[in-house]
Design a protein around this motif. Structure first.
Motif, PDB file in Angstrom:
ATOM      1  N   GLU A 148       0.837  -1.213   0.000  1.00  0.00           N
ATOM      2  CA  GLU A 148       0.000   0.000   0.000  1.00  0.00           C
ATOM      3  C   GLU A 148       0.867   1.256   0.000  1.00  0.00           C
ATOM      4  O   GLU A 148       0.566   2.220   0.688  1.00  0.00           O
ATOM      5  CB  GLU A 148      -0.917  -0.016   1.233  1.00  0.00           C
ATOM      6  N   ASP A 149       1.958   1.254  -0.748  1.00  0.00           N
ATOM      7  CA  ASP A 149       2.923   2.357  -0.701  1.00  0.00           C
ATOM      8  C   ASP A 149       2.556   3.547  -1.567  1.00  0.00           C
ATOM      9  O   ASP A 149       3.335   4.470  -1.705  1.00  0.00           O
ATOM     10  CB  ASP A 149       4.311   1.860  -1.127  1.00  0.00           C
ATOM     11  N   PHE A 150       1.387   3.529  -2.198  1.00  0.00           N
ATOM     12  CA  PHE A 150       1.064   4.559  -3.174  1.00  0.00           C
ATOM     13  C   PHE A 150      -0.045   5.459  -2.662  1.00  0.00           C
ATOM     14  O   PHE A 150      -0.905   5.031  -1.914  1.00  0.00           O
ATOM     15  CB  PHE A 150       0.662   3.912  -4.504  1.00  0.00           C
ATOM     16  N   SER A 151      -0.018   6.715  -3.087  1.00  0.00           N
ATOM     17  CA  SER A 151      -1.086   7.633  -2.685  1.00  0.00           C
ATOM     18  C   SER A 151      -1.603   8.391  -3.891  1.00  0.00           C
ATOM     19  O   SER A 151      -2.670   8.090  -4.406  1.00  0.00           O
ATOM     20  CB  SER A 151      -0.590   8.578  -1.591  1.00  0.00           C
ATOM     21  N   ILE A 152      -0.840   9.354  -4.401  1.00  0.00           N
ATOM     22  CA  ILE A 152      -1.332  10.212  -5.482  1.00  0.00           C
ATOM     23  C   ILE A 152      -0.957   9.714  -6.875  1.00  0.00           C
ATOM     24  O   ILE A 152      -1.345  10.302  -7.874  1.00  0.00           O
ATOM     25  CB  ILE A 152      -0.820  11.661  -5.299  1.00  0.00           C
ATOM     26  N   GLU A 153      -0.234   8.600  -6.956  1.00  0.00           N
ATOM     27  CA  GLU A 153       0.221   8.110  -8.264  1.00  0.00           C
ATOM     28  C   GLU A 153      -0.943   7.591  -9.098  1.00  0.00           C
ATOM     29  O   GLU A 153      -1.924   7.066  -8.575  1.00  0.00           O
ATOM     30  CB  GLU A 153       1.258   6.990  -8.085  1.00  0.00           C
ATOM     31  N   THR A 154      -0.803   7.725 -10.418  1.00  0.00           N
ATOM     32  CA  THR A 154      -1.828   7.246 -11.349  1.00  0.00           C
ATOM     33  C   THR A 154      -1.291   6.166 -12.298  1.00  0.00           C
ATOM     34  O   THR A 154      -2.005   5.701 -13.178  1.00  0.00           O
ATOM     35  CB  THR A 154      -2.410   8.416 -12.165  1.00  0.00           C
ATOM     36  N   ALA A 155      -0.026   5.791 -12.119  1.00  0.00           N
ATOM     37  CA  ALA A 155       0.597   4.738 -12.918  1.00  0.00           C
ATOM     38  C   ALA A 155       1.677   4.072 -12.077  1.00  0.00           C
ATOM     39  O   ALA A 155       2.295   4.713 -11.219  1.00  0.00           O
ATOM     40  CB  ALA A 155       1.215   5.327 -14.193  1.00  0.00           C
ATOM     41  N   ILE A 156       1.897   2.785 -12.317  1.00  0.00           N
ATOM     42  CA  ILE A 156       2.934   2.042 -11.601  1.00  0.00           C
ATOM     43  C   ILE A 156       3.696   1.172 -12.594  1.00  0.00           C
ATOM     44  O   ILE A 156       3.081   0.474 -13.409  1.00  0.00           O
ATOM     45  CB  ILE A 156       2.333   1.126 -10.515  1.00  0.00           C
ATOM     46  N   VAL A 157       5.027   1.225 -12.520  1.00  0.00           N
ATOM     47  CA  VAL A 157       5.847   0.212 -13.178  1.00  0.00           C
ATOM     48  C   VAL A 157       5.967  -0.918 -12.162  1.00  0.00           C
ATOM     49  O   VAL A 157       6.589  -0.761 -11.111  1.00  0.00           O
ATOM     50  CB  VAL A 157       7.235   0.738 -13.573  1.00  0.00           C
ATOM     51  N   VAL A 158       5.300  -2.023 -12.450  1.00  0.00           N
ATOM     52  CA  VAL A 158       5.226  -3.126 -11.499  1.00  0.00           C
ATOM     53  C   VAL A 158       6.557  -3.858 -11.432  1.00  0.00           C
ATOM     54  O   VAL A 158       7.109  -4.095 -10.361  1.00  0.00           O
ATOM     55  CB  VAL A 158       4.099  -4.097 -11.896  1.00  0.00           C
ATOM     56  N   GLY A 159       7.058  -4.245 -12.599  1.00  0.00           N
ATOM     57  CA  GLY A 159       8.309  -5.002 -12.650  1.00  0.00           C
ATOM     58  C   GLY A 159       8.686  -5.257 -14.086  1.00  0.00           C
ATOM     59  O   GLY A 159       7.987  -4.823 -15.012  1.00  0.00           O
ATOM     60  N   GLU A 160       9.803  -5.964 -14.249  1.00  0.00           N
ATOM     61  CA  GLU A 160      10.208  -6.267 -15.621  1.00  0.00           C
ATOM     62  C   GLU A 160      10.941  -7.589 -15.706  1.00  0.00           C
ATOM     63  O   GLU A 160      11.652  -7.992 -14.786  1.00  0.00           O
ATOM     64  CB  GLU A 160      11.031  -5.134 -16.229  1.00  0.00           C
ATOM     65  N   LEU A 161      10.705  -8.260 -16.825  1.00  0.00           N
ATOM     66  CA  LEU A 161      11.523  -9.406 -17.216  1.00  0.00           C
ATOM     67  C   LEU A 161      12.703  -8.834 -17.985  1.00  0.00           C
ATOM     68  O   LEU A 161      12.531  -7.922 -18.792  1.00  0.00           O
ATOM     69  CB  LEU A 161      10.734 -10.349 -18.123  1.00  0.00           C
ATOM     70  N   TYR A 162      13.895  -9.351 -17.733  1.00  0.00           N
ATOM     71  CA  TYR A 162      15.041  -8.853 -18.484  1.00  0.00           C
ATOM     72  C   TYR A 162      16.036  -9.976 -18.725  1.00  0.00           C
ATOM     73  O   TYR A 162      16.073 -10.964 -17.996  1.00  0.00           O
ATOM     74  CB  TYR A 162      15.701  -7.672 -17.761  1.00  0.00           C
ATOM     75  N   ARG A 163      16.807  -9.795 -19.794  1.00  0.00           N
ATOM     76  CA  ARG A 163      17.811 -10.796 -20.160  1.00  0.00           C
ATOM     77  C   ARG A 163      19.103 -10.528 -19.396  1.00  0.00           C
ATOM     78  O   ARG A 163      19.530  -9.383 -19.261  1.00  0.00           O
ATOM     79  CB  ARG A 163      18.126 -10.725 -21.653  1.00  0.00           C
ATOM     80  N   HIS A 164      19.711 -11.624 -18.926  1.00  0.00           N
ATOM     81  CA  HIS A 164      21.012 -11.517 -18.252  1.00  0.00           C
ATOM     82  C   HIS A 164      21.783 -12.801 -18.528  1.00  0.00           C
ATOM     83  O   HIS A 164      21.354 -13.887 -18.134  1.00  0.00           O
ATOM     84  CB  HIS A 164      20.824 -11.307 -16.745  1.00  0.00           C
ATOM     85  N   ASN A 165      22.885 -12.674 -19.237  1.00  0.00           N
ATOM     86  CA  ASN A 165      23.730 -13.831 -19.592  1.00  0.00           C
ATOM     87  C   ASN A 165      22.930 -14.966 -20.221  1.00  0.00           C
ATOM     88  O   ASN A 165      23.091 -16.134 -19.867  1.00  0.00           O
ATOM     89  CB  ASN A 165      24.485 -14.347 -18.359  1.00  0.00           C
ATOM     90  N   GLY A 166      22.045 -14.609 -21.157  1.00  0.00           N
ATOM     91  CA  GLY A 166      21.291 -15.616 -21.893  1.00  0.00           C
ATOM     92  C   GLY A 166      20.106 -16.204 -21.144  1.00  0.00           C
ATOM     93  O   GLY A 166      19.445 -17.097 -21.646  1.00  0.00           O
ATOM     94  N   GLU A 167      19.848 -15.719 -19.944  1.00  0.00           N
ATOM     95  CA  GLU A 167      18.705 -16.191 -19.152  1.00  0.00           C
ATOM     96  C   GLU A 167      17.743 -15.028 -18.910  1.00  0.00           C
ATOM     97  O   GLU A 167      18.120 -13.861 -19.036  1.00  0.00           O
ATOM     98  CB  GLU A 167      19.185 -16.733 -17.789  1.00  0.00           C
ATOM     99  N   TRP A 168      16.497 -15.352 -18.544  1.00  0.00           N
ATOM    100  CA  TRP A 168      15.516 -14.339 -18.185  1.00  0.00           C
ATOM    101  C   TRP A 168      15.425 -14.235 -16.666  1.00  0.00           C
ATOM    102  O   TRP A 168      15.390 -15.250 -15.972  1.00  0.00           O
ATOM    103  CB  TRP A 168      14.137 -14.690 -18.750  1.00  0.00           C
ATOM    104  N   LYS A 169      15.399 -13.018 -16.165  1.00  0.00           N
ATOM    105  CA  LYS A 169      15.213 -12.743 -14.744  1.00  0.00           C
ATOM    106  C   LYS A 169      14.016 -11.812 -14.586  1.00  0.00           C
ATOM    107  O   LYS A 169      13.584 -11.190 -15.548  1.00  0.00           O
ATOM    108  CB  LYS A 169      16.450 -12.047 -14.155  1.00  0.00           C
TER     109      LYS A 169
END
Length: 193
Positions: A148-169
């Motif tokens: 519940e860390d949000f108050s006045i925000e109207t958008a959130i970047v939740v998370g991301e999948l990203y490549r690292h050394n040929g793997e997905w994290k």
């Protein structure tokens, strides 16, 4: 059993799950009691990012009006206009092995449709989460409860999948934005008319 993440944590996805190819990212939320006269309509969107952290073209912005990206490797399954019911409100299917090499990061966001005109923000949203599960077996692999860390925000970047050394994290980001989808899209390299 799913790995439960906190804001800022990163975890291997494919390295710890050998042979994993098709995943579903489920996003969910509830709205608090609200008597402002307008319904809440939250939307998930996906930005397919190059090494620079920007989209290469408008086609790299995947949402309910452009439900496929990355040559069909990323598919948004549709808009849930009310958020009613249990379970995921919106889902994005991803074939990890088919994502083009120029896409280094896949960012998952949630925005409130017409937040300014409806006088709505994420302070009125609870139980927001993202989870990643194996599409073939249904096994939940990763879960991130945003808190519940949000108050006045109207958008959130939740998370991301990203490549690292040929793997997905997966990285649990949980960053709030004011300015809704337009602010996010601009940050990710799209020009908003």
């Amino acid at each position: 059993m799913a790995v439960s993440l906190s804001k800022g944590q990163k975890v291997d996805l494919t390295k710890t799950n050998p042979g994993l190819t098709n995943v579903v990212v489920g996003l969910g939320w509830d709205t608090n009691k609200y008597d402002g006269g307008s319904d809440f309509d939250l939307d998930s969107s996906v930005f397919l990012l190059s090494e620079s952290g920007k989209v290469s073209t408008e086609a790299d912005f995947v949402f309910y009006n452009n439900p496929q990206g990355a040559g069909g490797a990323v598919v948004h399954t549709g808009d849930n206009r009310t958020g009613a019911g249990d379970g995921d409100d919106e889902q994005v299917k991803i074939n990890l092995t088919a994502v083009p090499a120029n896409v280094q990061r896949i960012a998952f966001t949630i925005t409130i449709h017409e937040a300014d005109s409806r006088n709505q923000n994420f302070g009125q949203v609870s139980n927001a989460y993202a989870r990643i599960f194996n599409e073939t077996t249904g096994e939940e692999l990763i879960r991130y409860d945003l808190g519940e860390d949000f108050s006045i925000e109207t958008a959130i970047v939740v998370g991301e999948l990203y490549r690292h050394n040929g793997e997905w994290k997966f990285s649990a980001i949980g960053s709030g934005y004011q300015g809704g989808l337009a602010a996010l899209a601009t940050d990710f390299g799209l020009s908003i008319a």
